[in-house]
Scaffold this active site. Structure first.
Site, PDB file in Angstrom:
ATOM      1  N   SER A 235      77.635  37.879  96.247  1.00 12.02           N
ATOM      2  CA  SER A 235      78.580  38.908  95.842  1.00 12.02           C
ATOM      3  C   SER A 235      78.380  39.264  94.368  1.00 12.02           C
ATOM      4  O   SER A 235      77.301  39.708  93.980  1.00 12.02           O
ATOM      5  CB  SER A 235      80.004  38.438  96.147  1.00 12.02           C
ATOM      6  OG  SER A 235      80.926  39.499  96.107  1.00 12.02           O
TER       7      SER A 235
ATOM      8  N   ASP B 279      81.255  42.943 106.774  1.00 13.25           N
ATOM      9  CA  ASP B 279      81.739  42.673 105.422  1.00 13.25           C
ATOM     10  C   ASP B 279      82.672  43.794 104.972  1.00 13.25           C
ATOM     11  O   ASP B 279      82.261  44.943 104.856  1.00 13.25           O
ATOM     12  CB  ASP B 279      80.551  42.559 104.464  1.00 13.25           C
ATOM     13  CG  ASP B 279      80.923  41.966 103.120  1.00 13.25           C
ATOM     14  OD1 ASP B 279      82.080  42.145 102.686  1.00 13.25           O
ATOM     15  OD2 ASP B 279      80.054  41.343 102.495  1.00 13.25           O
TER      16      ASP B 279
ATOM     17  N   HIS C 190      82.448  38.585 104.759  1.00 12.42           N
ATOM     18  CA  HIS C 190      81.990  38.325 103.383  1.00 12.42           C
ATOM     19  C   HIS C 190      81.912  36.815 103.161  1.00 12.42           C
ATOM     20  O   HIS C 190      82.769  36.220 102.508  1.00 12.42           O
ATOM     21  CB  HIS C 190      82.947  38.985 102.387  1.00 12.42           C
ATOM     22  CG  HIS C 190      82.402  39.075 100.991  1.00 12.42           C
ATOM     23  ND1 HIS C 190      81.276  39.802 100.685  1.00 12.42           N
ATOM     24  CD2 HIS C 190      82.840  38.529  99.819  1.00 12.42           C
ATOM     25  CE1 HIS C 190      81.045  39.715  99.380  1.00 12.42           C
ATOM     26  NE2 HIS C 190      81.969  38.930  98.842  1.00 12.42           N
TER      27      HIS C 190
END
Length: 223
Positions: A119, A173, A204
């Site tokens: 991320s 996600d 995610h």
């Protein structure tokens, strides 16, 4: 951010490591978040790797009502074109670059170093990995995107054009939409980088198959 090295969690698979993975966490997490994954990778005994999981500095994050948390950069807007604060990205990339230099000074060759991140951490890995002057073993970008992709062509270094870049993303996600990760992959490919793209049936996070694929990829880049 000072010139002092970022604090980090260190996990070595074997004594006297000859390779290093610098793995950046996501927003609000810390270096402790991904440290347990080293055991799950089950790397071969012949591969002695030092994993460094640095802690991002604490800073207020605009989209979270200015709450103070560990973050590699501020997120000022949910707008896809400006969600990553460039100044913060550059600052964090410079801090991670100092970690790379530190590992080189300890005897780990640059070509035995992987930059990785999840991320927000993946944003830093991509930003630094495509601009750093050292030839790296690989770049790993998980469930992430690219900061100001339109600037890559002008700023990219040719040093890591052939370096393997593993990009992985969840099909479901909702934090970093799939299309953002895929757009980053396409920008890399269009600029001549050696990137691969894999999707997983997940949100995610990371999944079992992805961990297995990361392990296989690390074995290849460190062979």
């Amino acid at each position: 951010m000072s010139e002092v090295l970022l604090p980090f969690v260190e996990v070595c698979t074997r004594p006297n490591p000859t390779a290093c993975v610098i793995w950046m966490h996501g927003l609000g997490d810390s270096g402790h978040g991904f440290a347990p994954i080293v055991k799950e990778l089950k790397l071969p005994e012949s591969l002695a790797v030092r994993f460094l999981f640095p802690h991002a500095p604490e800073r207020p994050v605009t989209i979270n009502n200015g709450m103070q948390m560990r973050a590699w950069y501020d997120i000022k807007s949910f707008d896809f074109n400006s969600r990553a604060d460039l100044a913060g990205v550059q600052e964090s990339a410079a801090a991670v670059s100092r970690l790379v230099d530190n590992q080189i000074s300890q005897g780990i060759a640059a070509e035995r170093i992987v930059l990785g991140g999840f991320s927000q951490g993946g944003v830093i890995a991509l930003h630094l990995g495509t601009r750093i002057k050292h030839k790296l073993a690989g770049i790993m970008a998980l469930s992430t995107y690219m900061c100001e992709p339109d600037k890559l062509a002008a700023q990219a270094s040719d040093t890591n054009k052939t370096t393997p870049i593993m990009m992985a993303h969840g099909d479901h996600d909702e934090v970093v939409p799939h299309f953002l990760g895929n757009a980053a992959y396409k920008i890399l490919a269009d600029n001549g980088f050696n990137a691969t793209w894999t999707t997983y049936n997940m949100q995610h996070n990371v999944c079992y198959q992805e961990i297995q694929d990361i392990a296989s990829w690390l074995e290849k880049v460190f062979c």
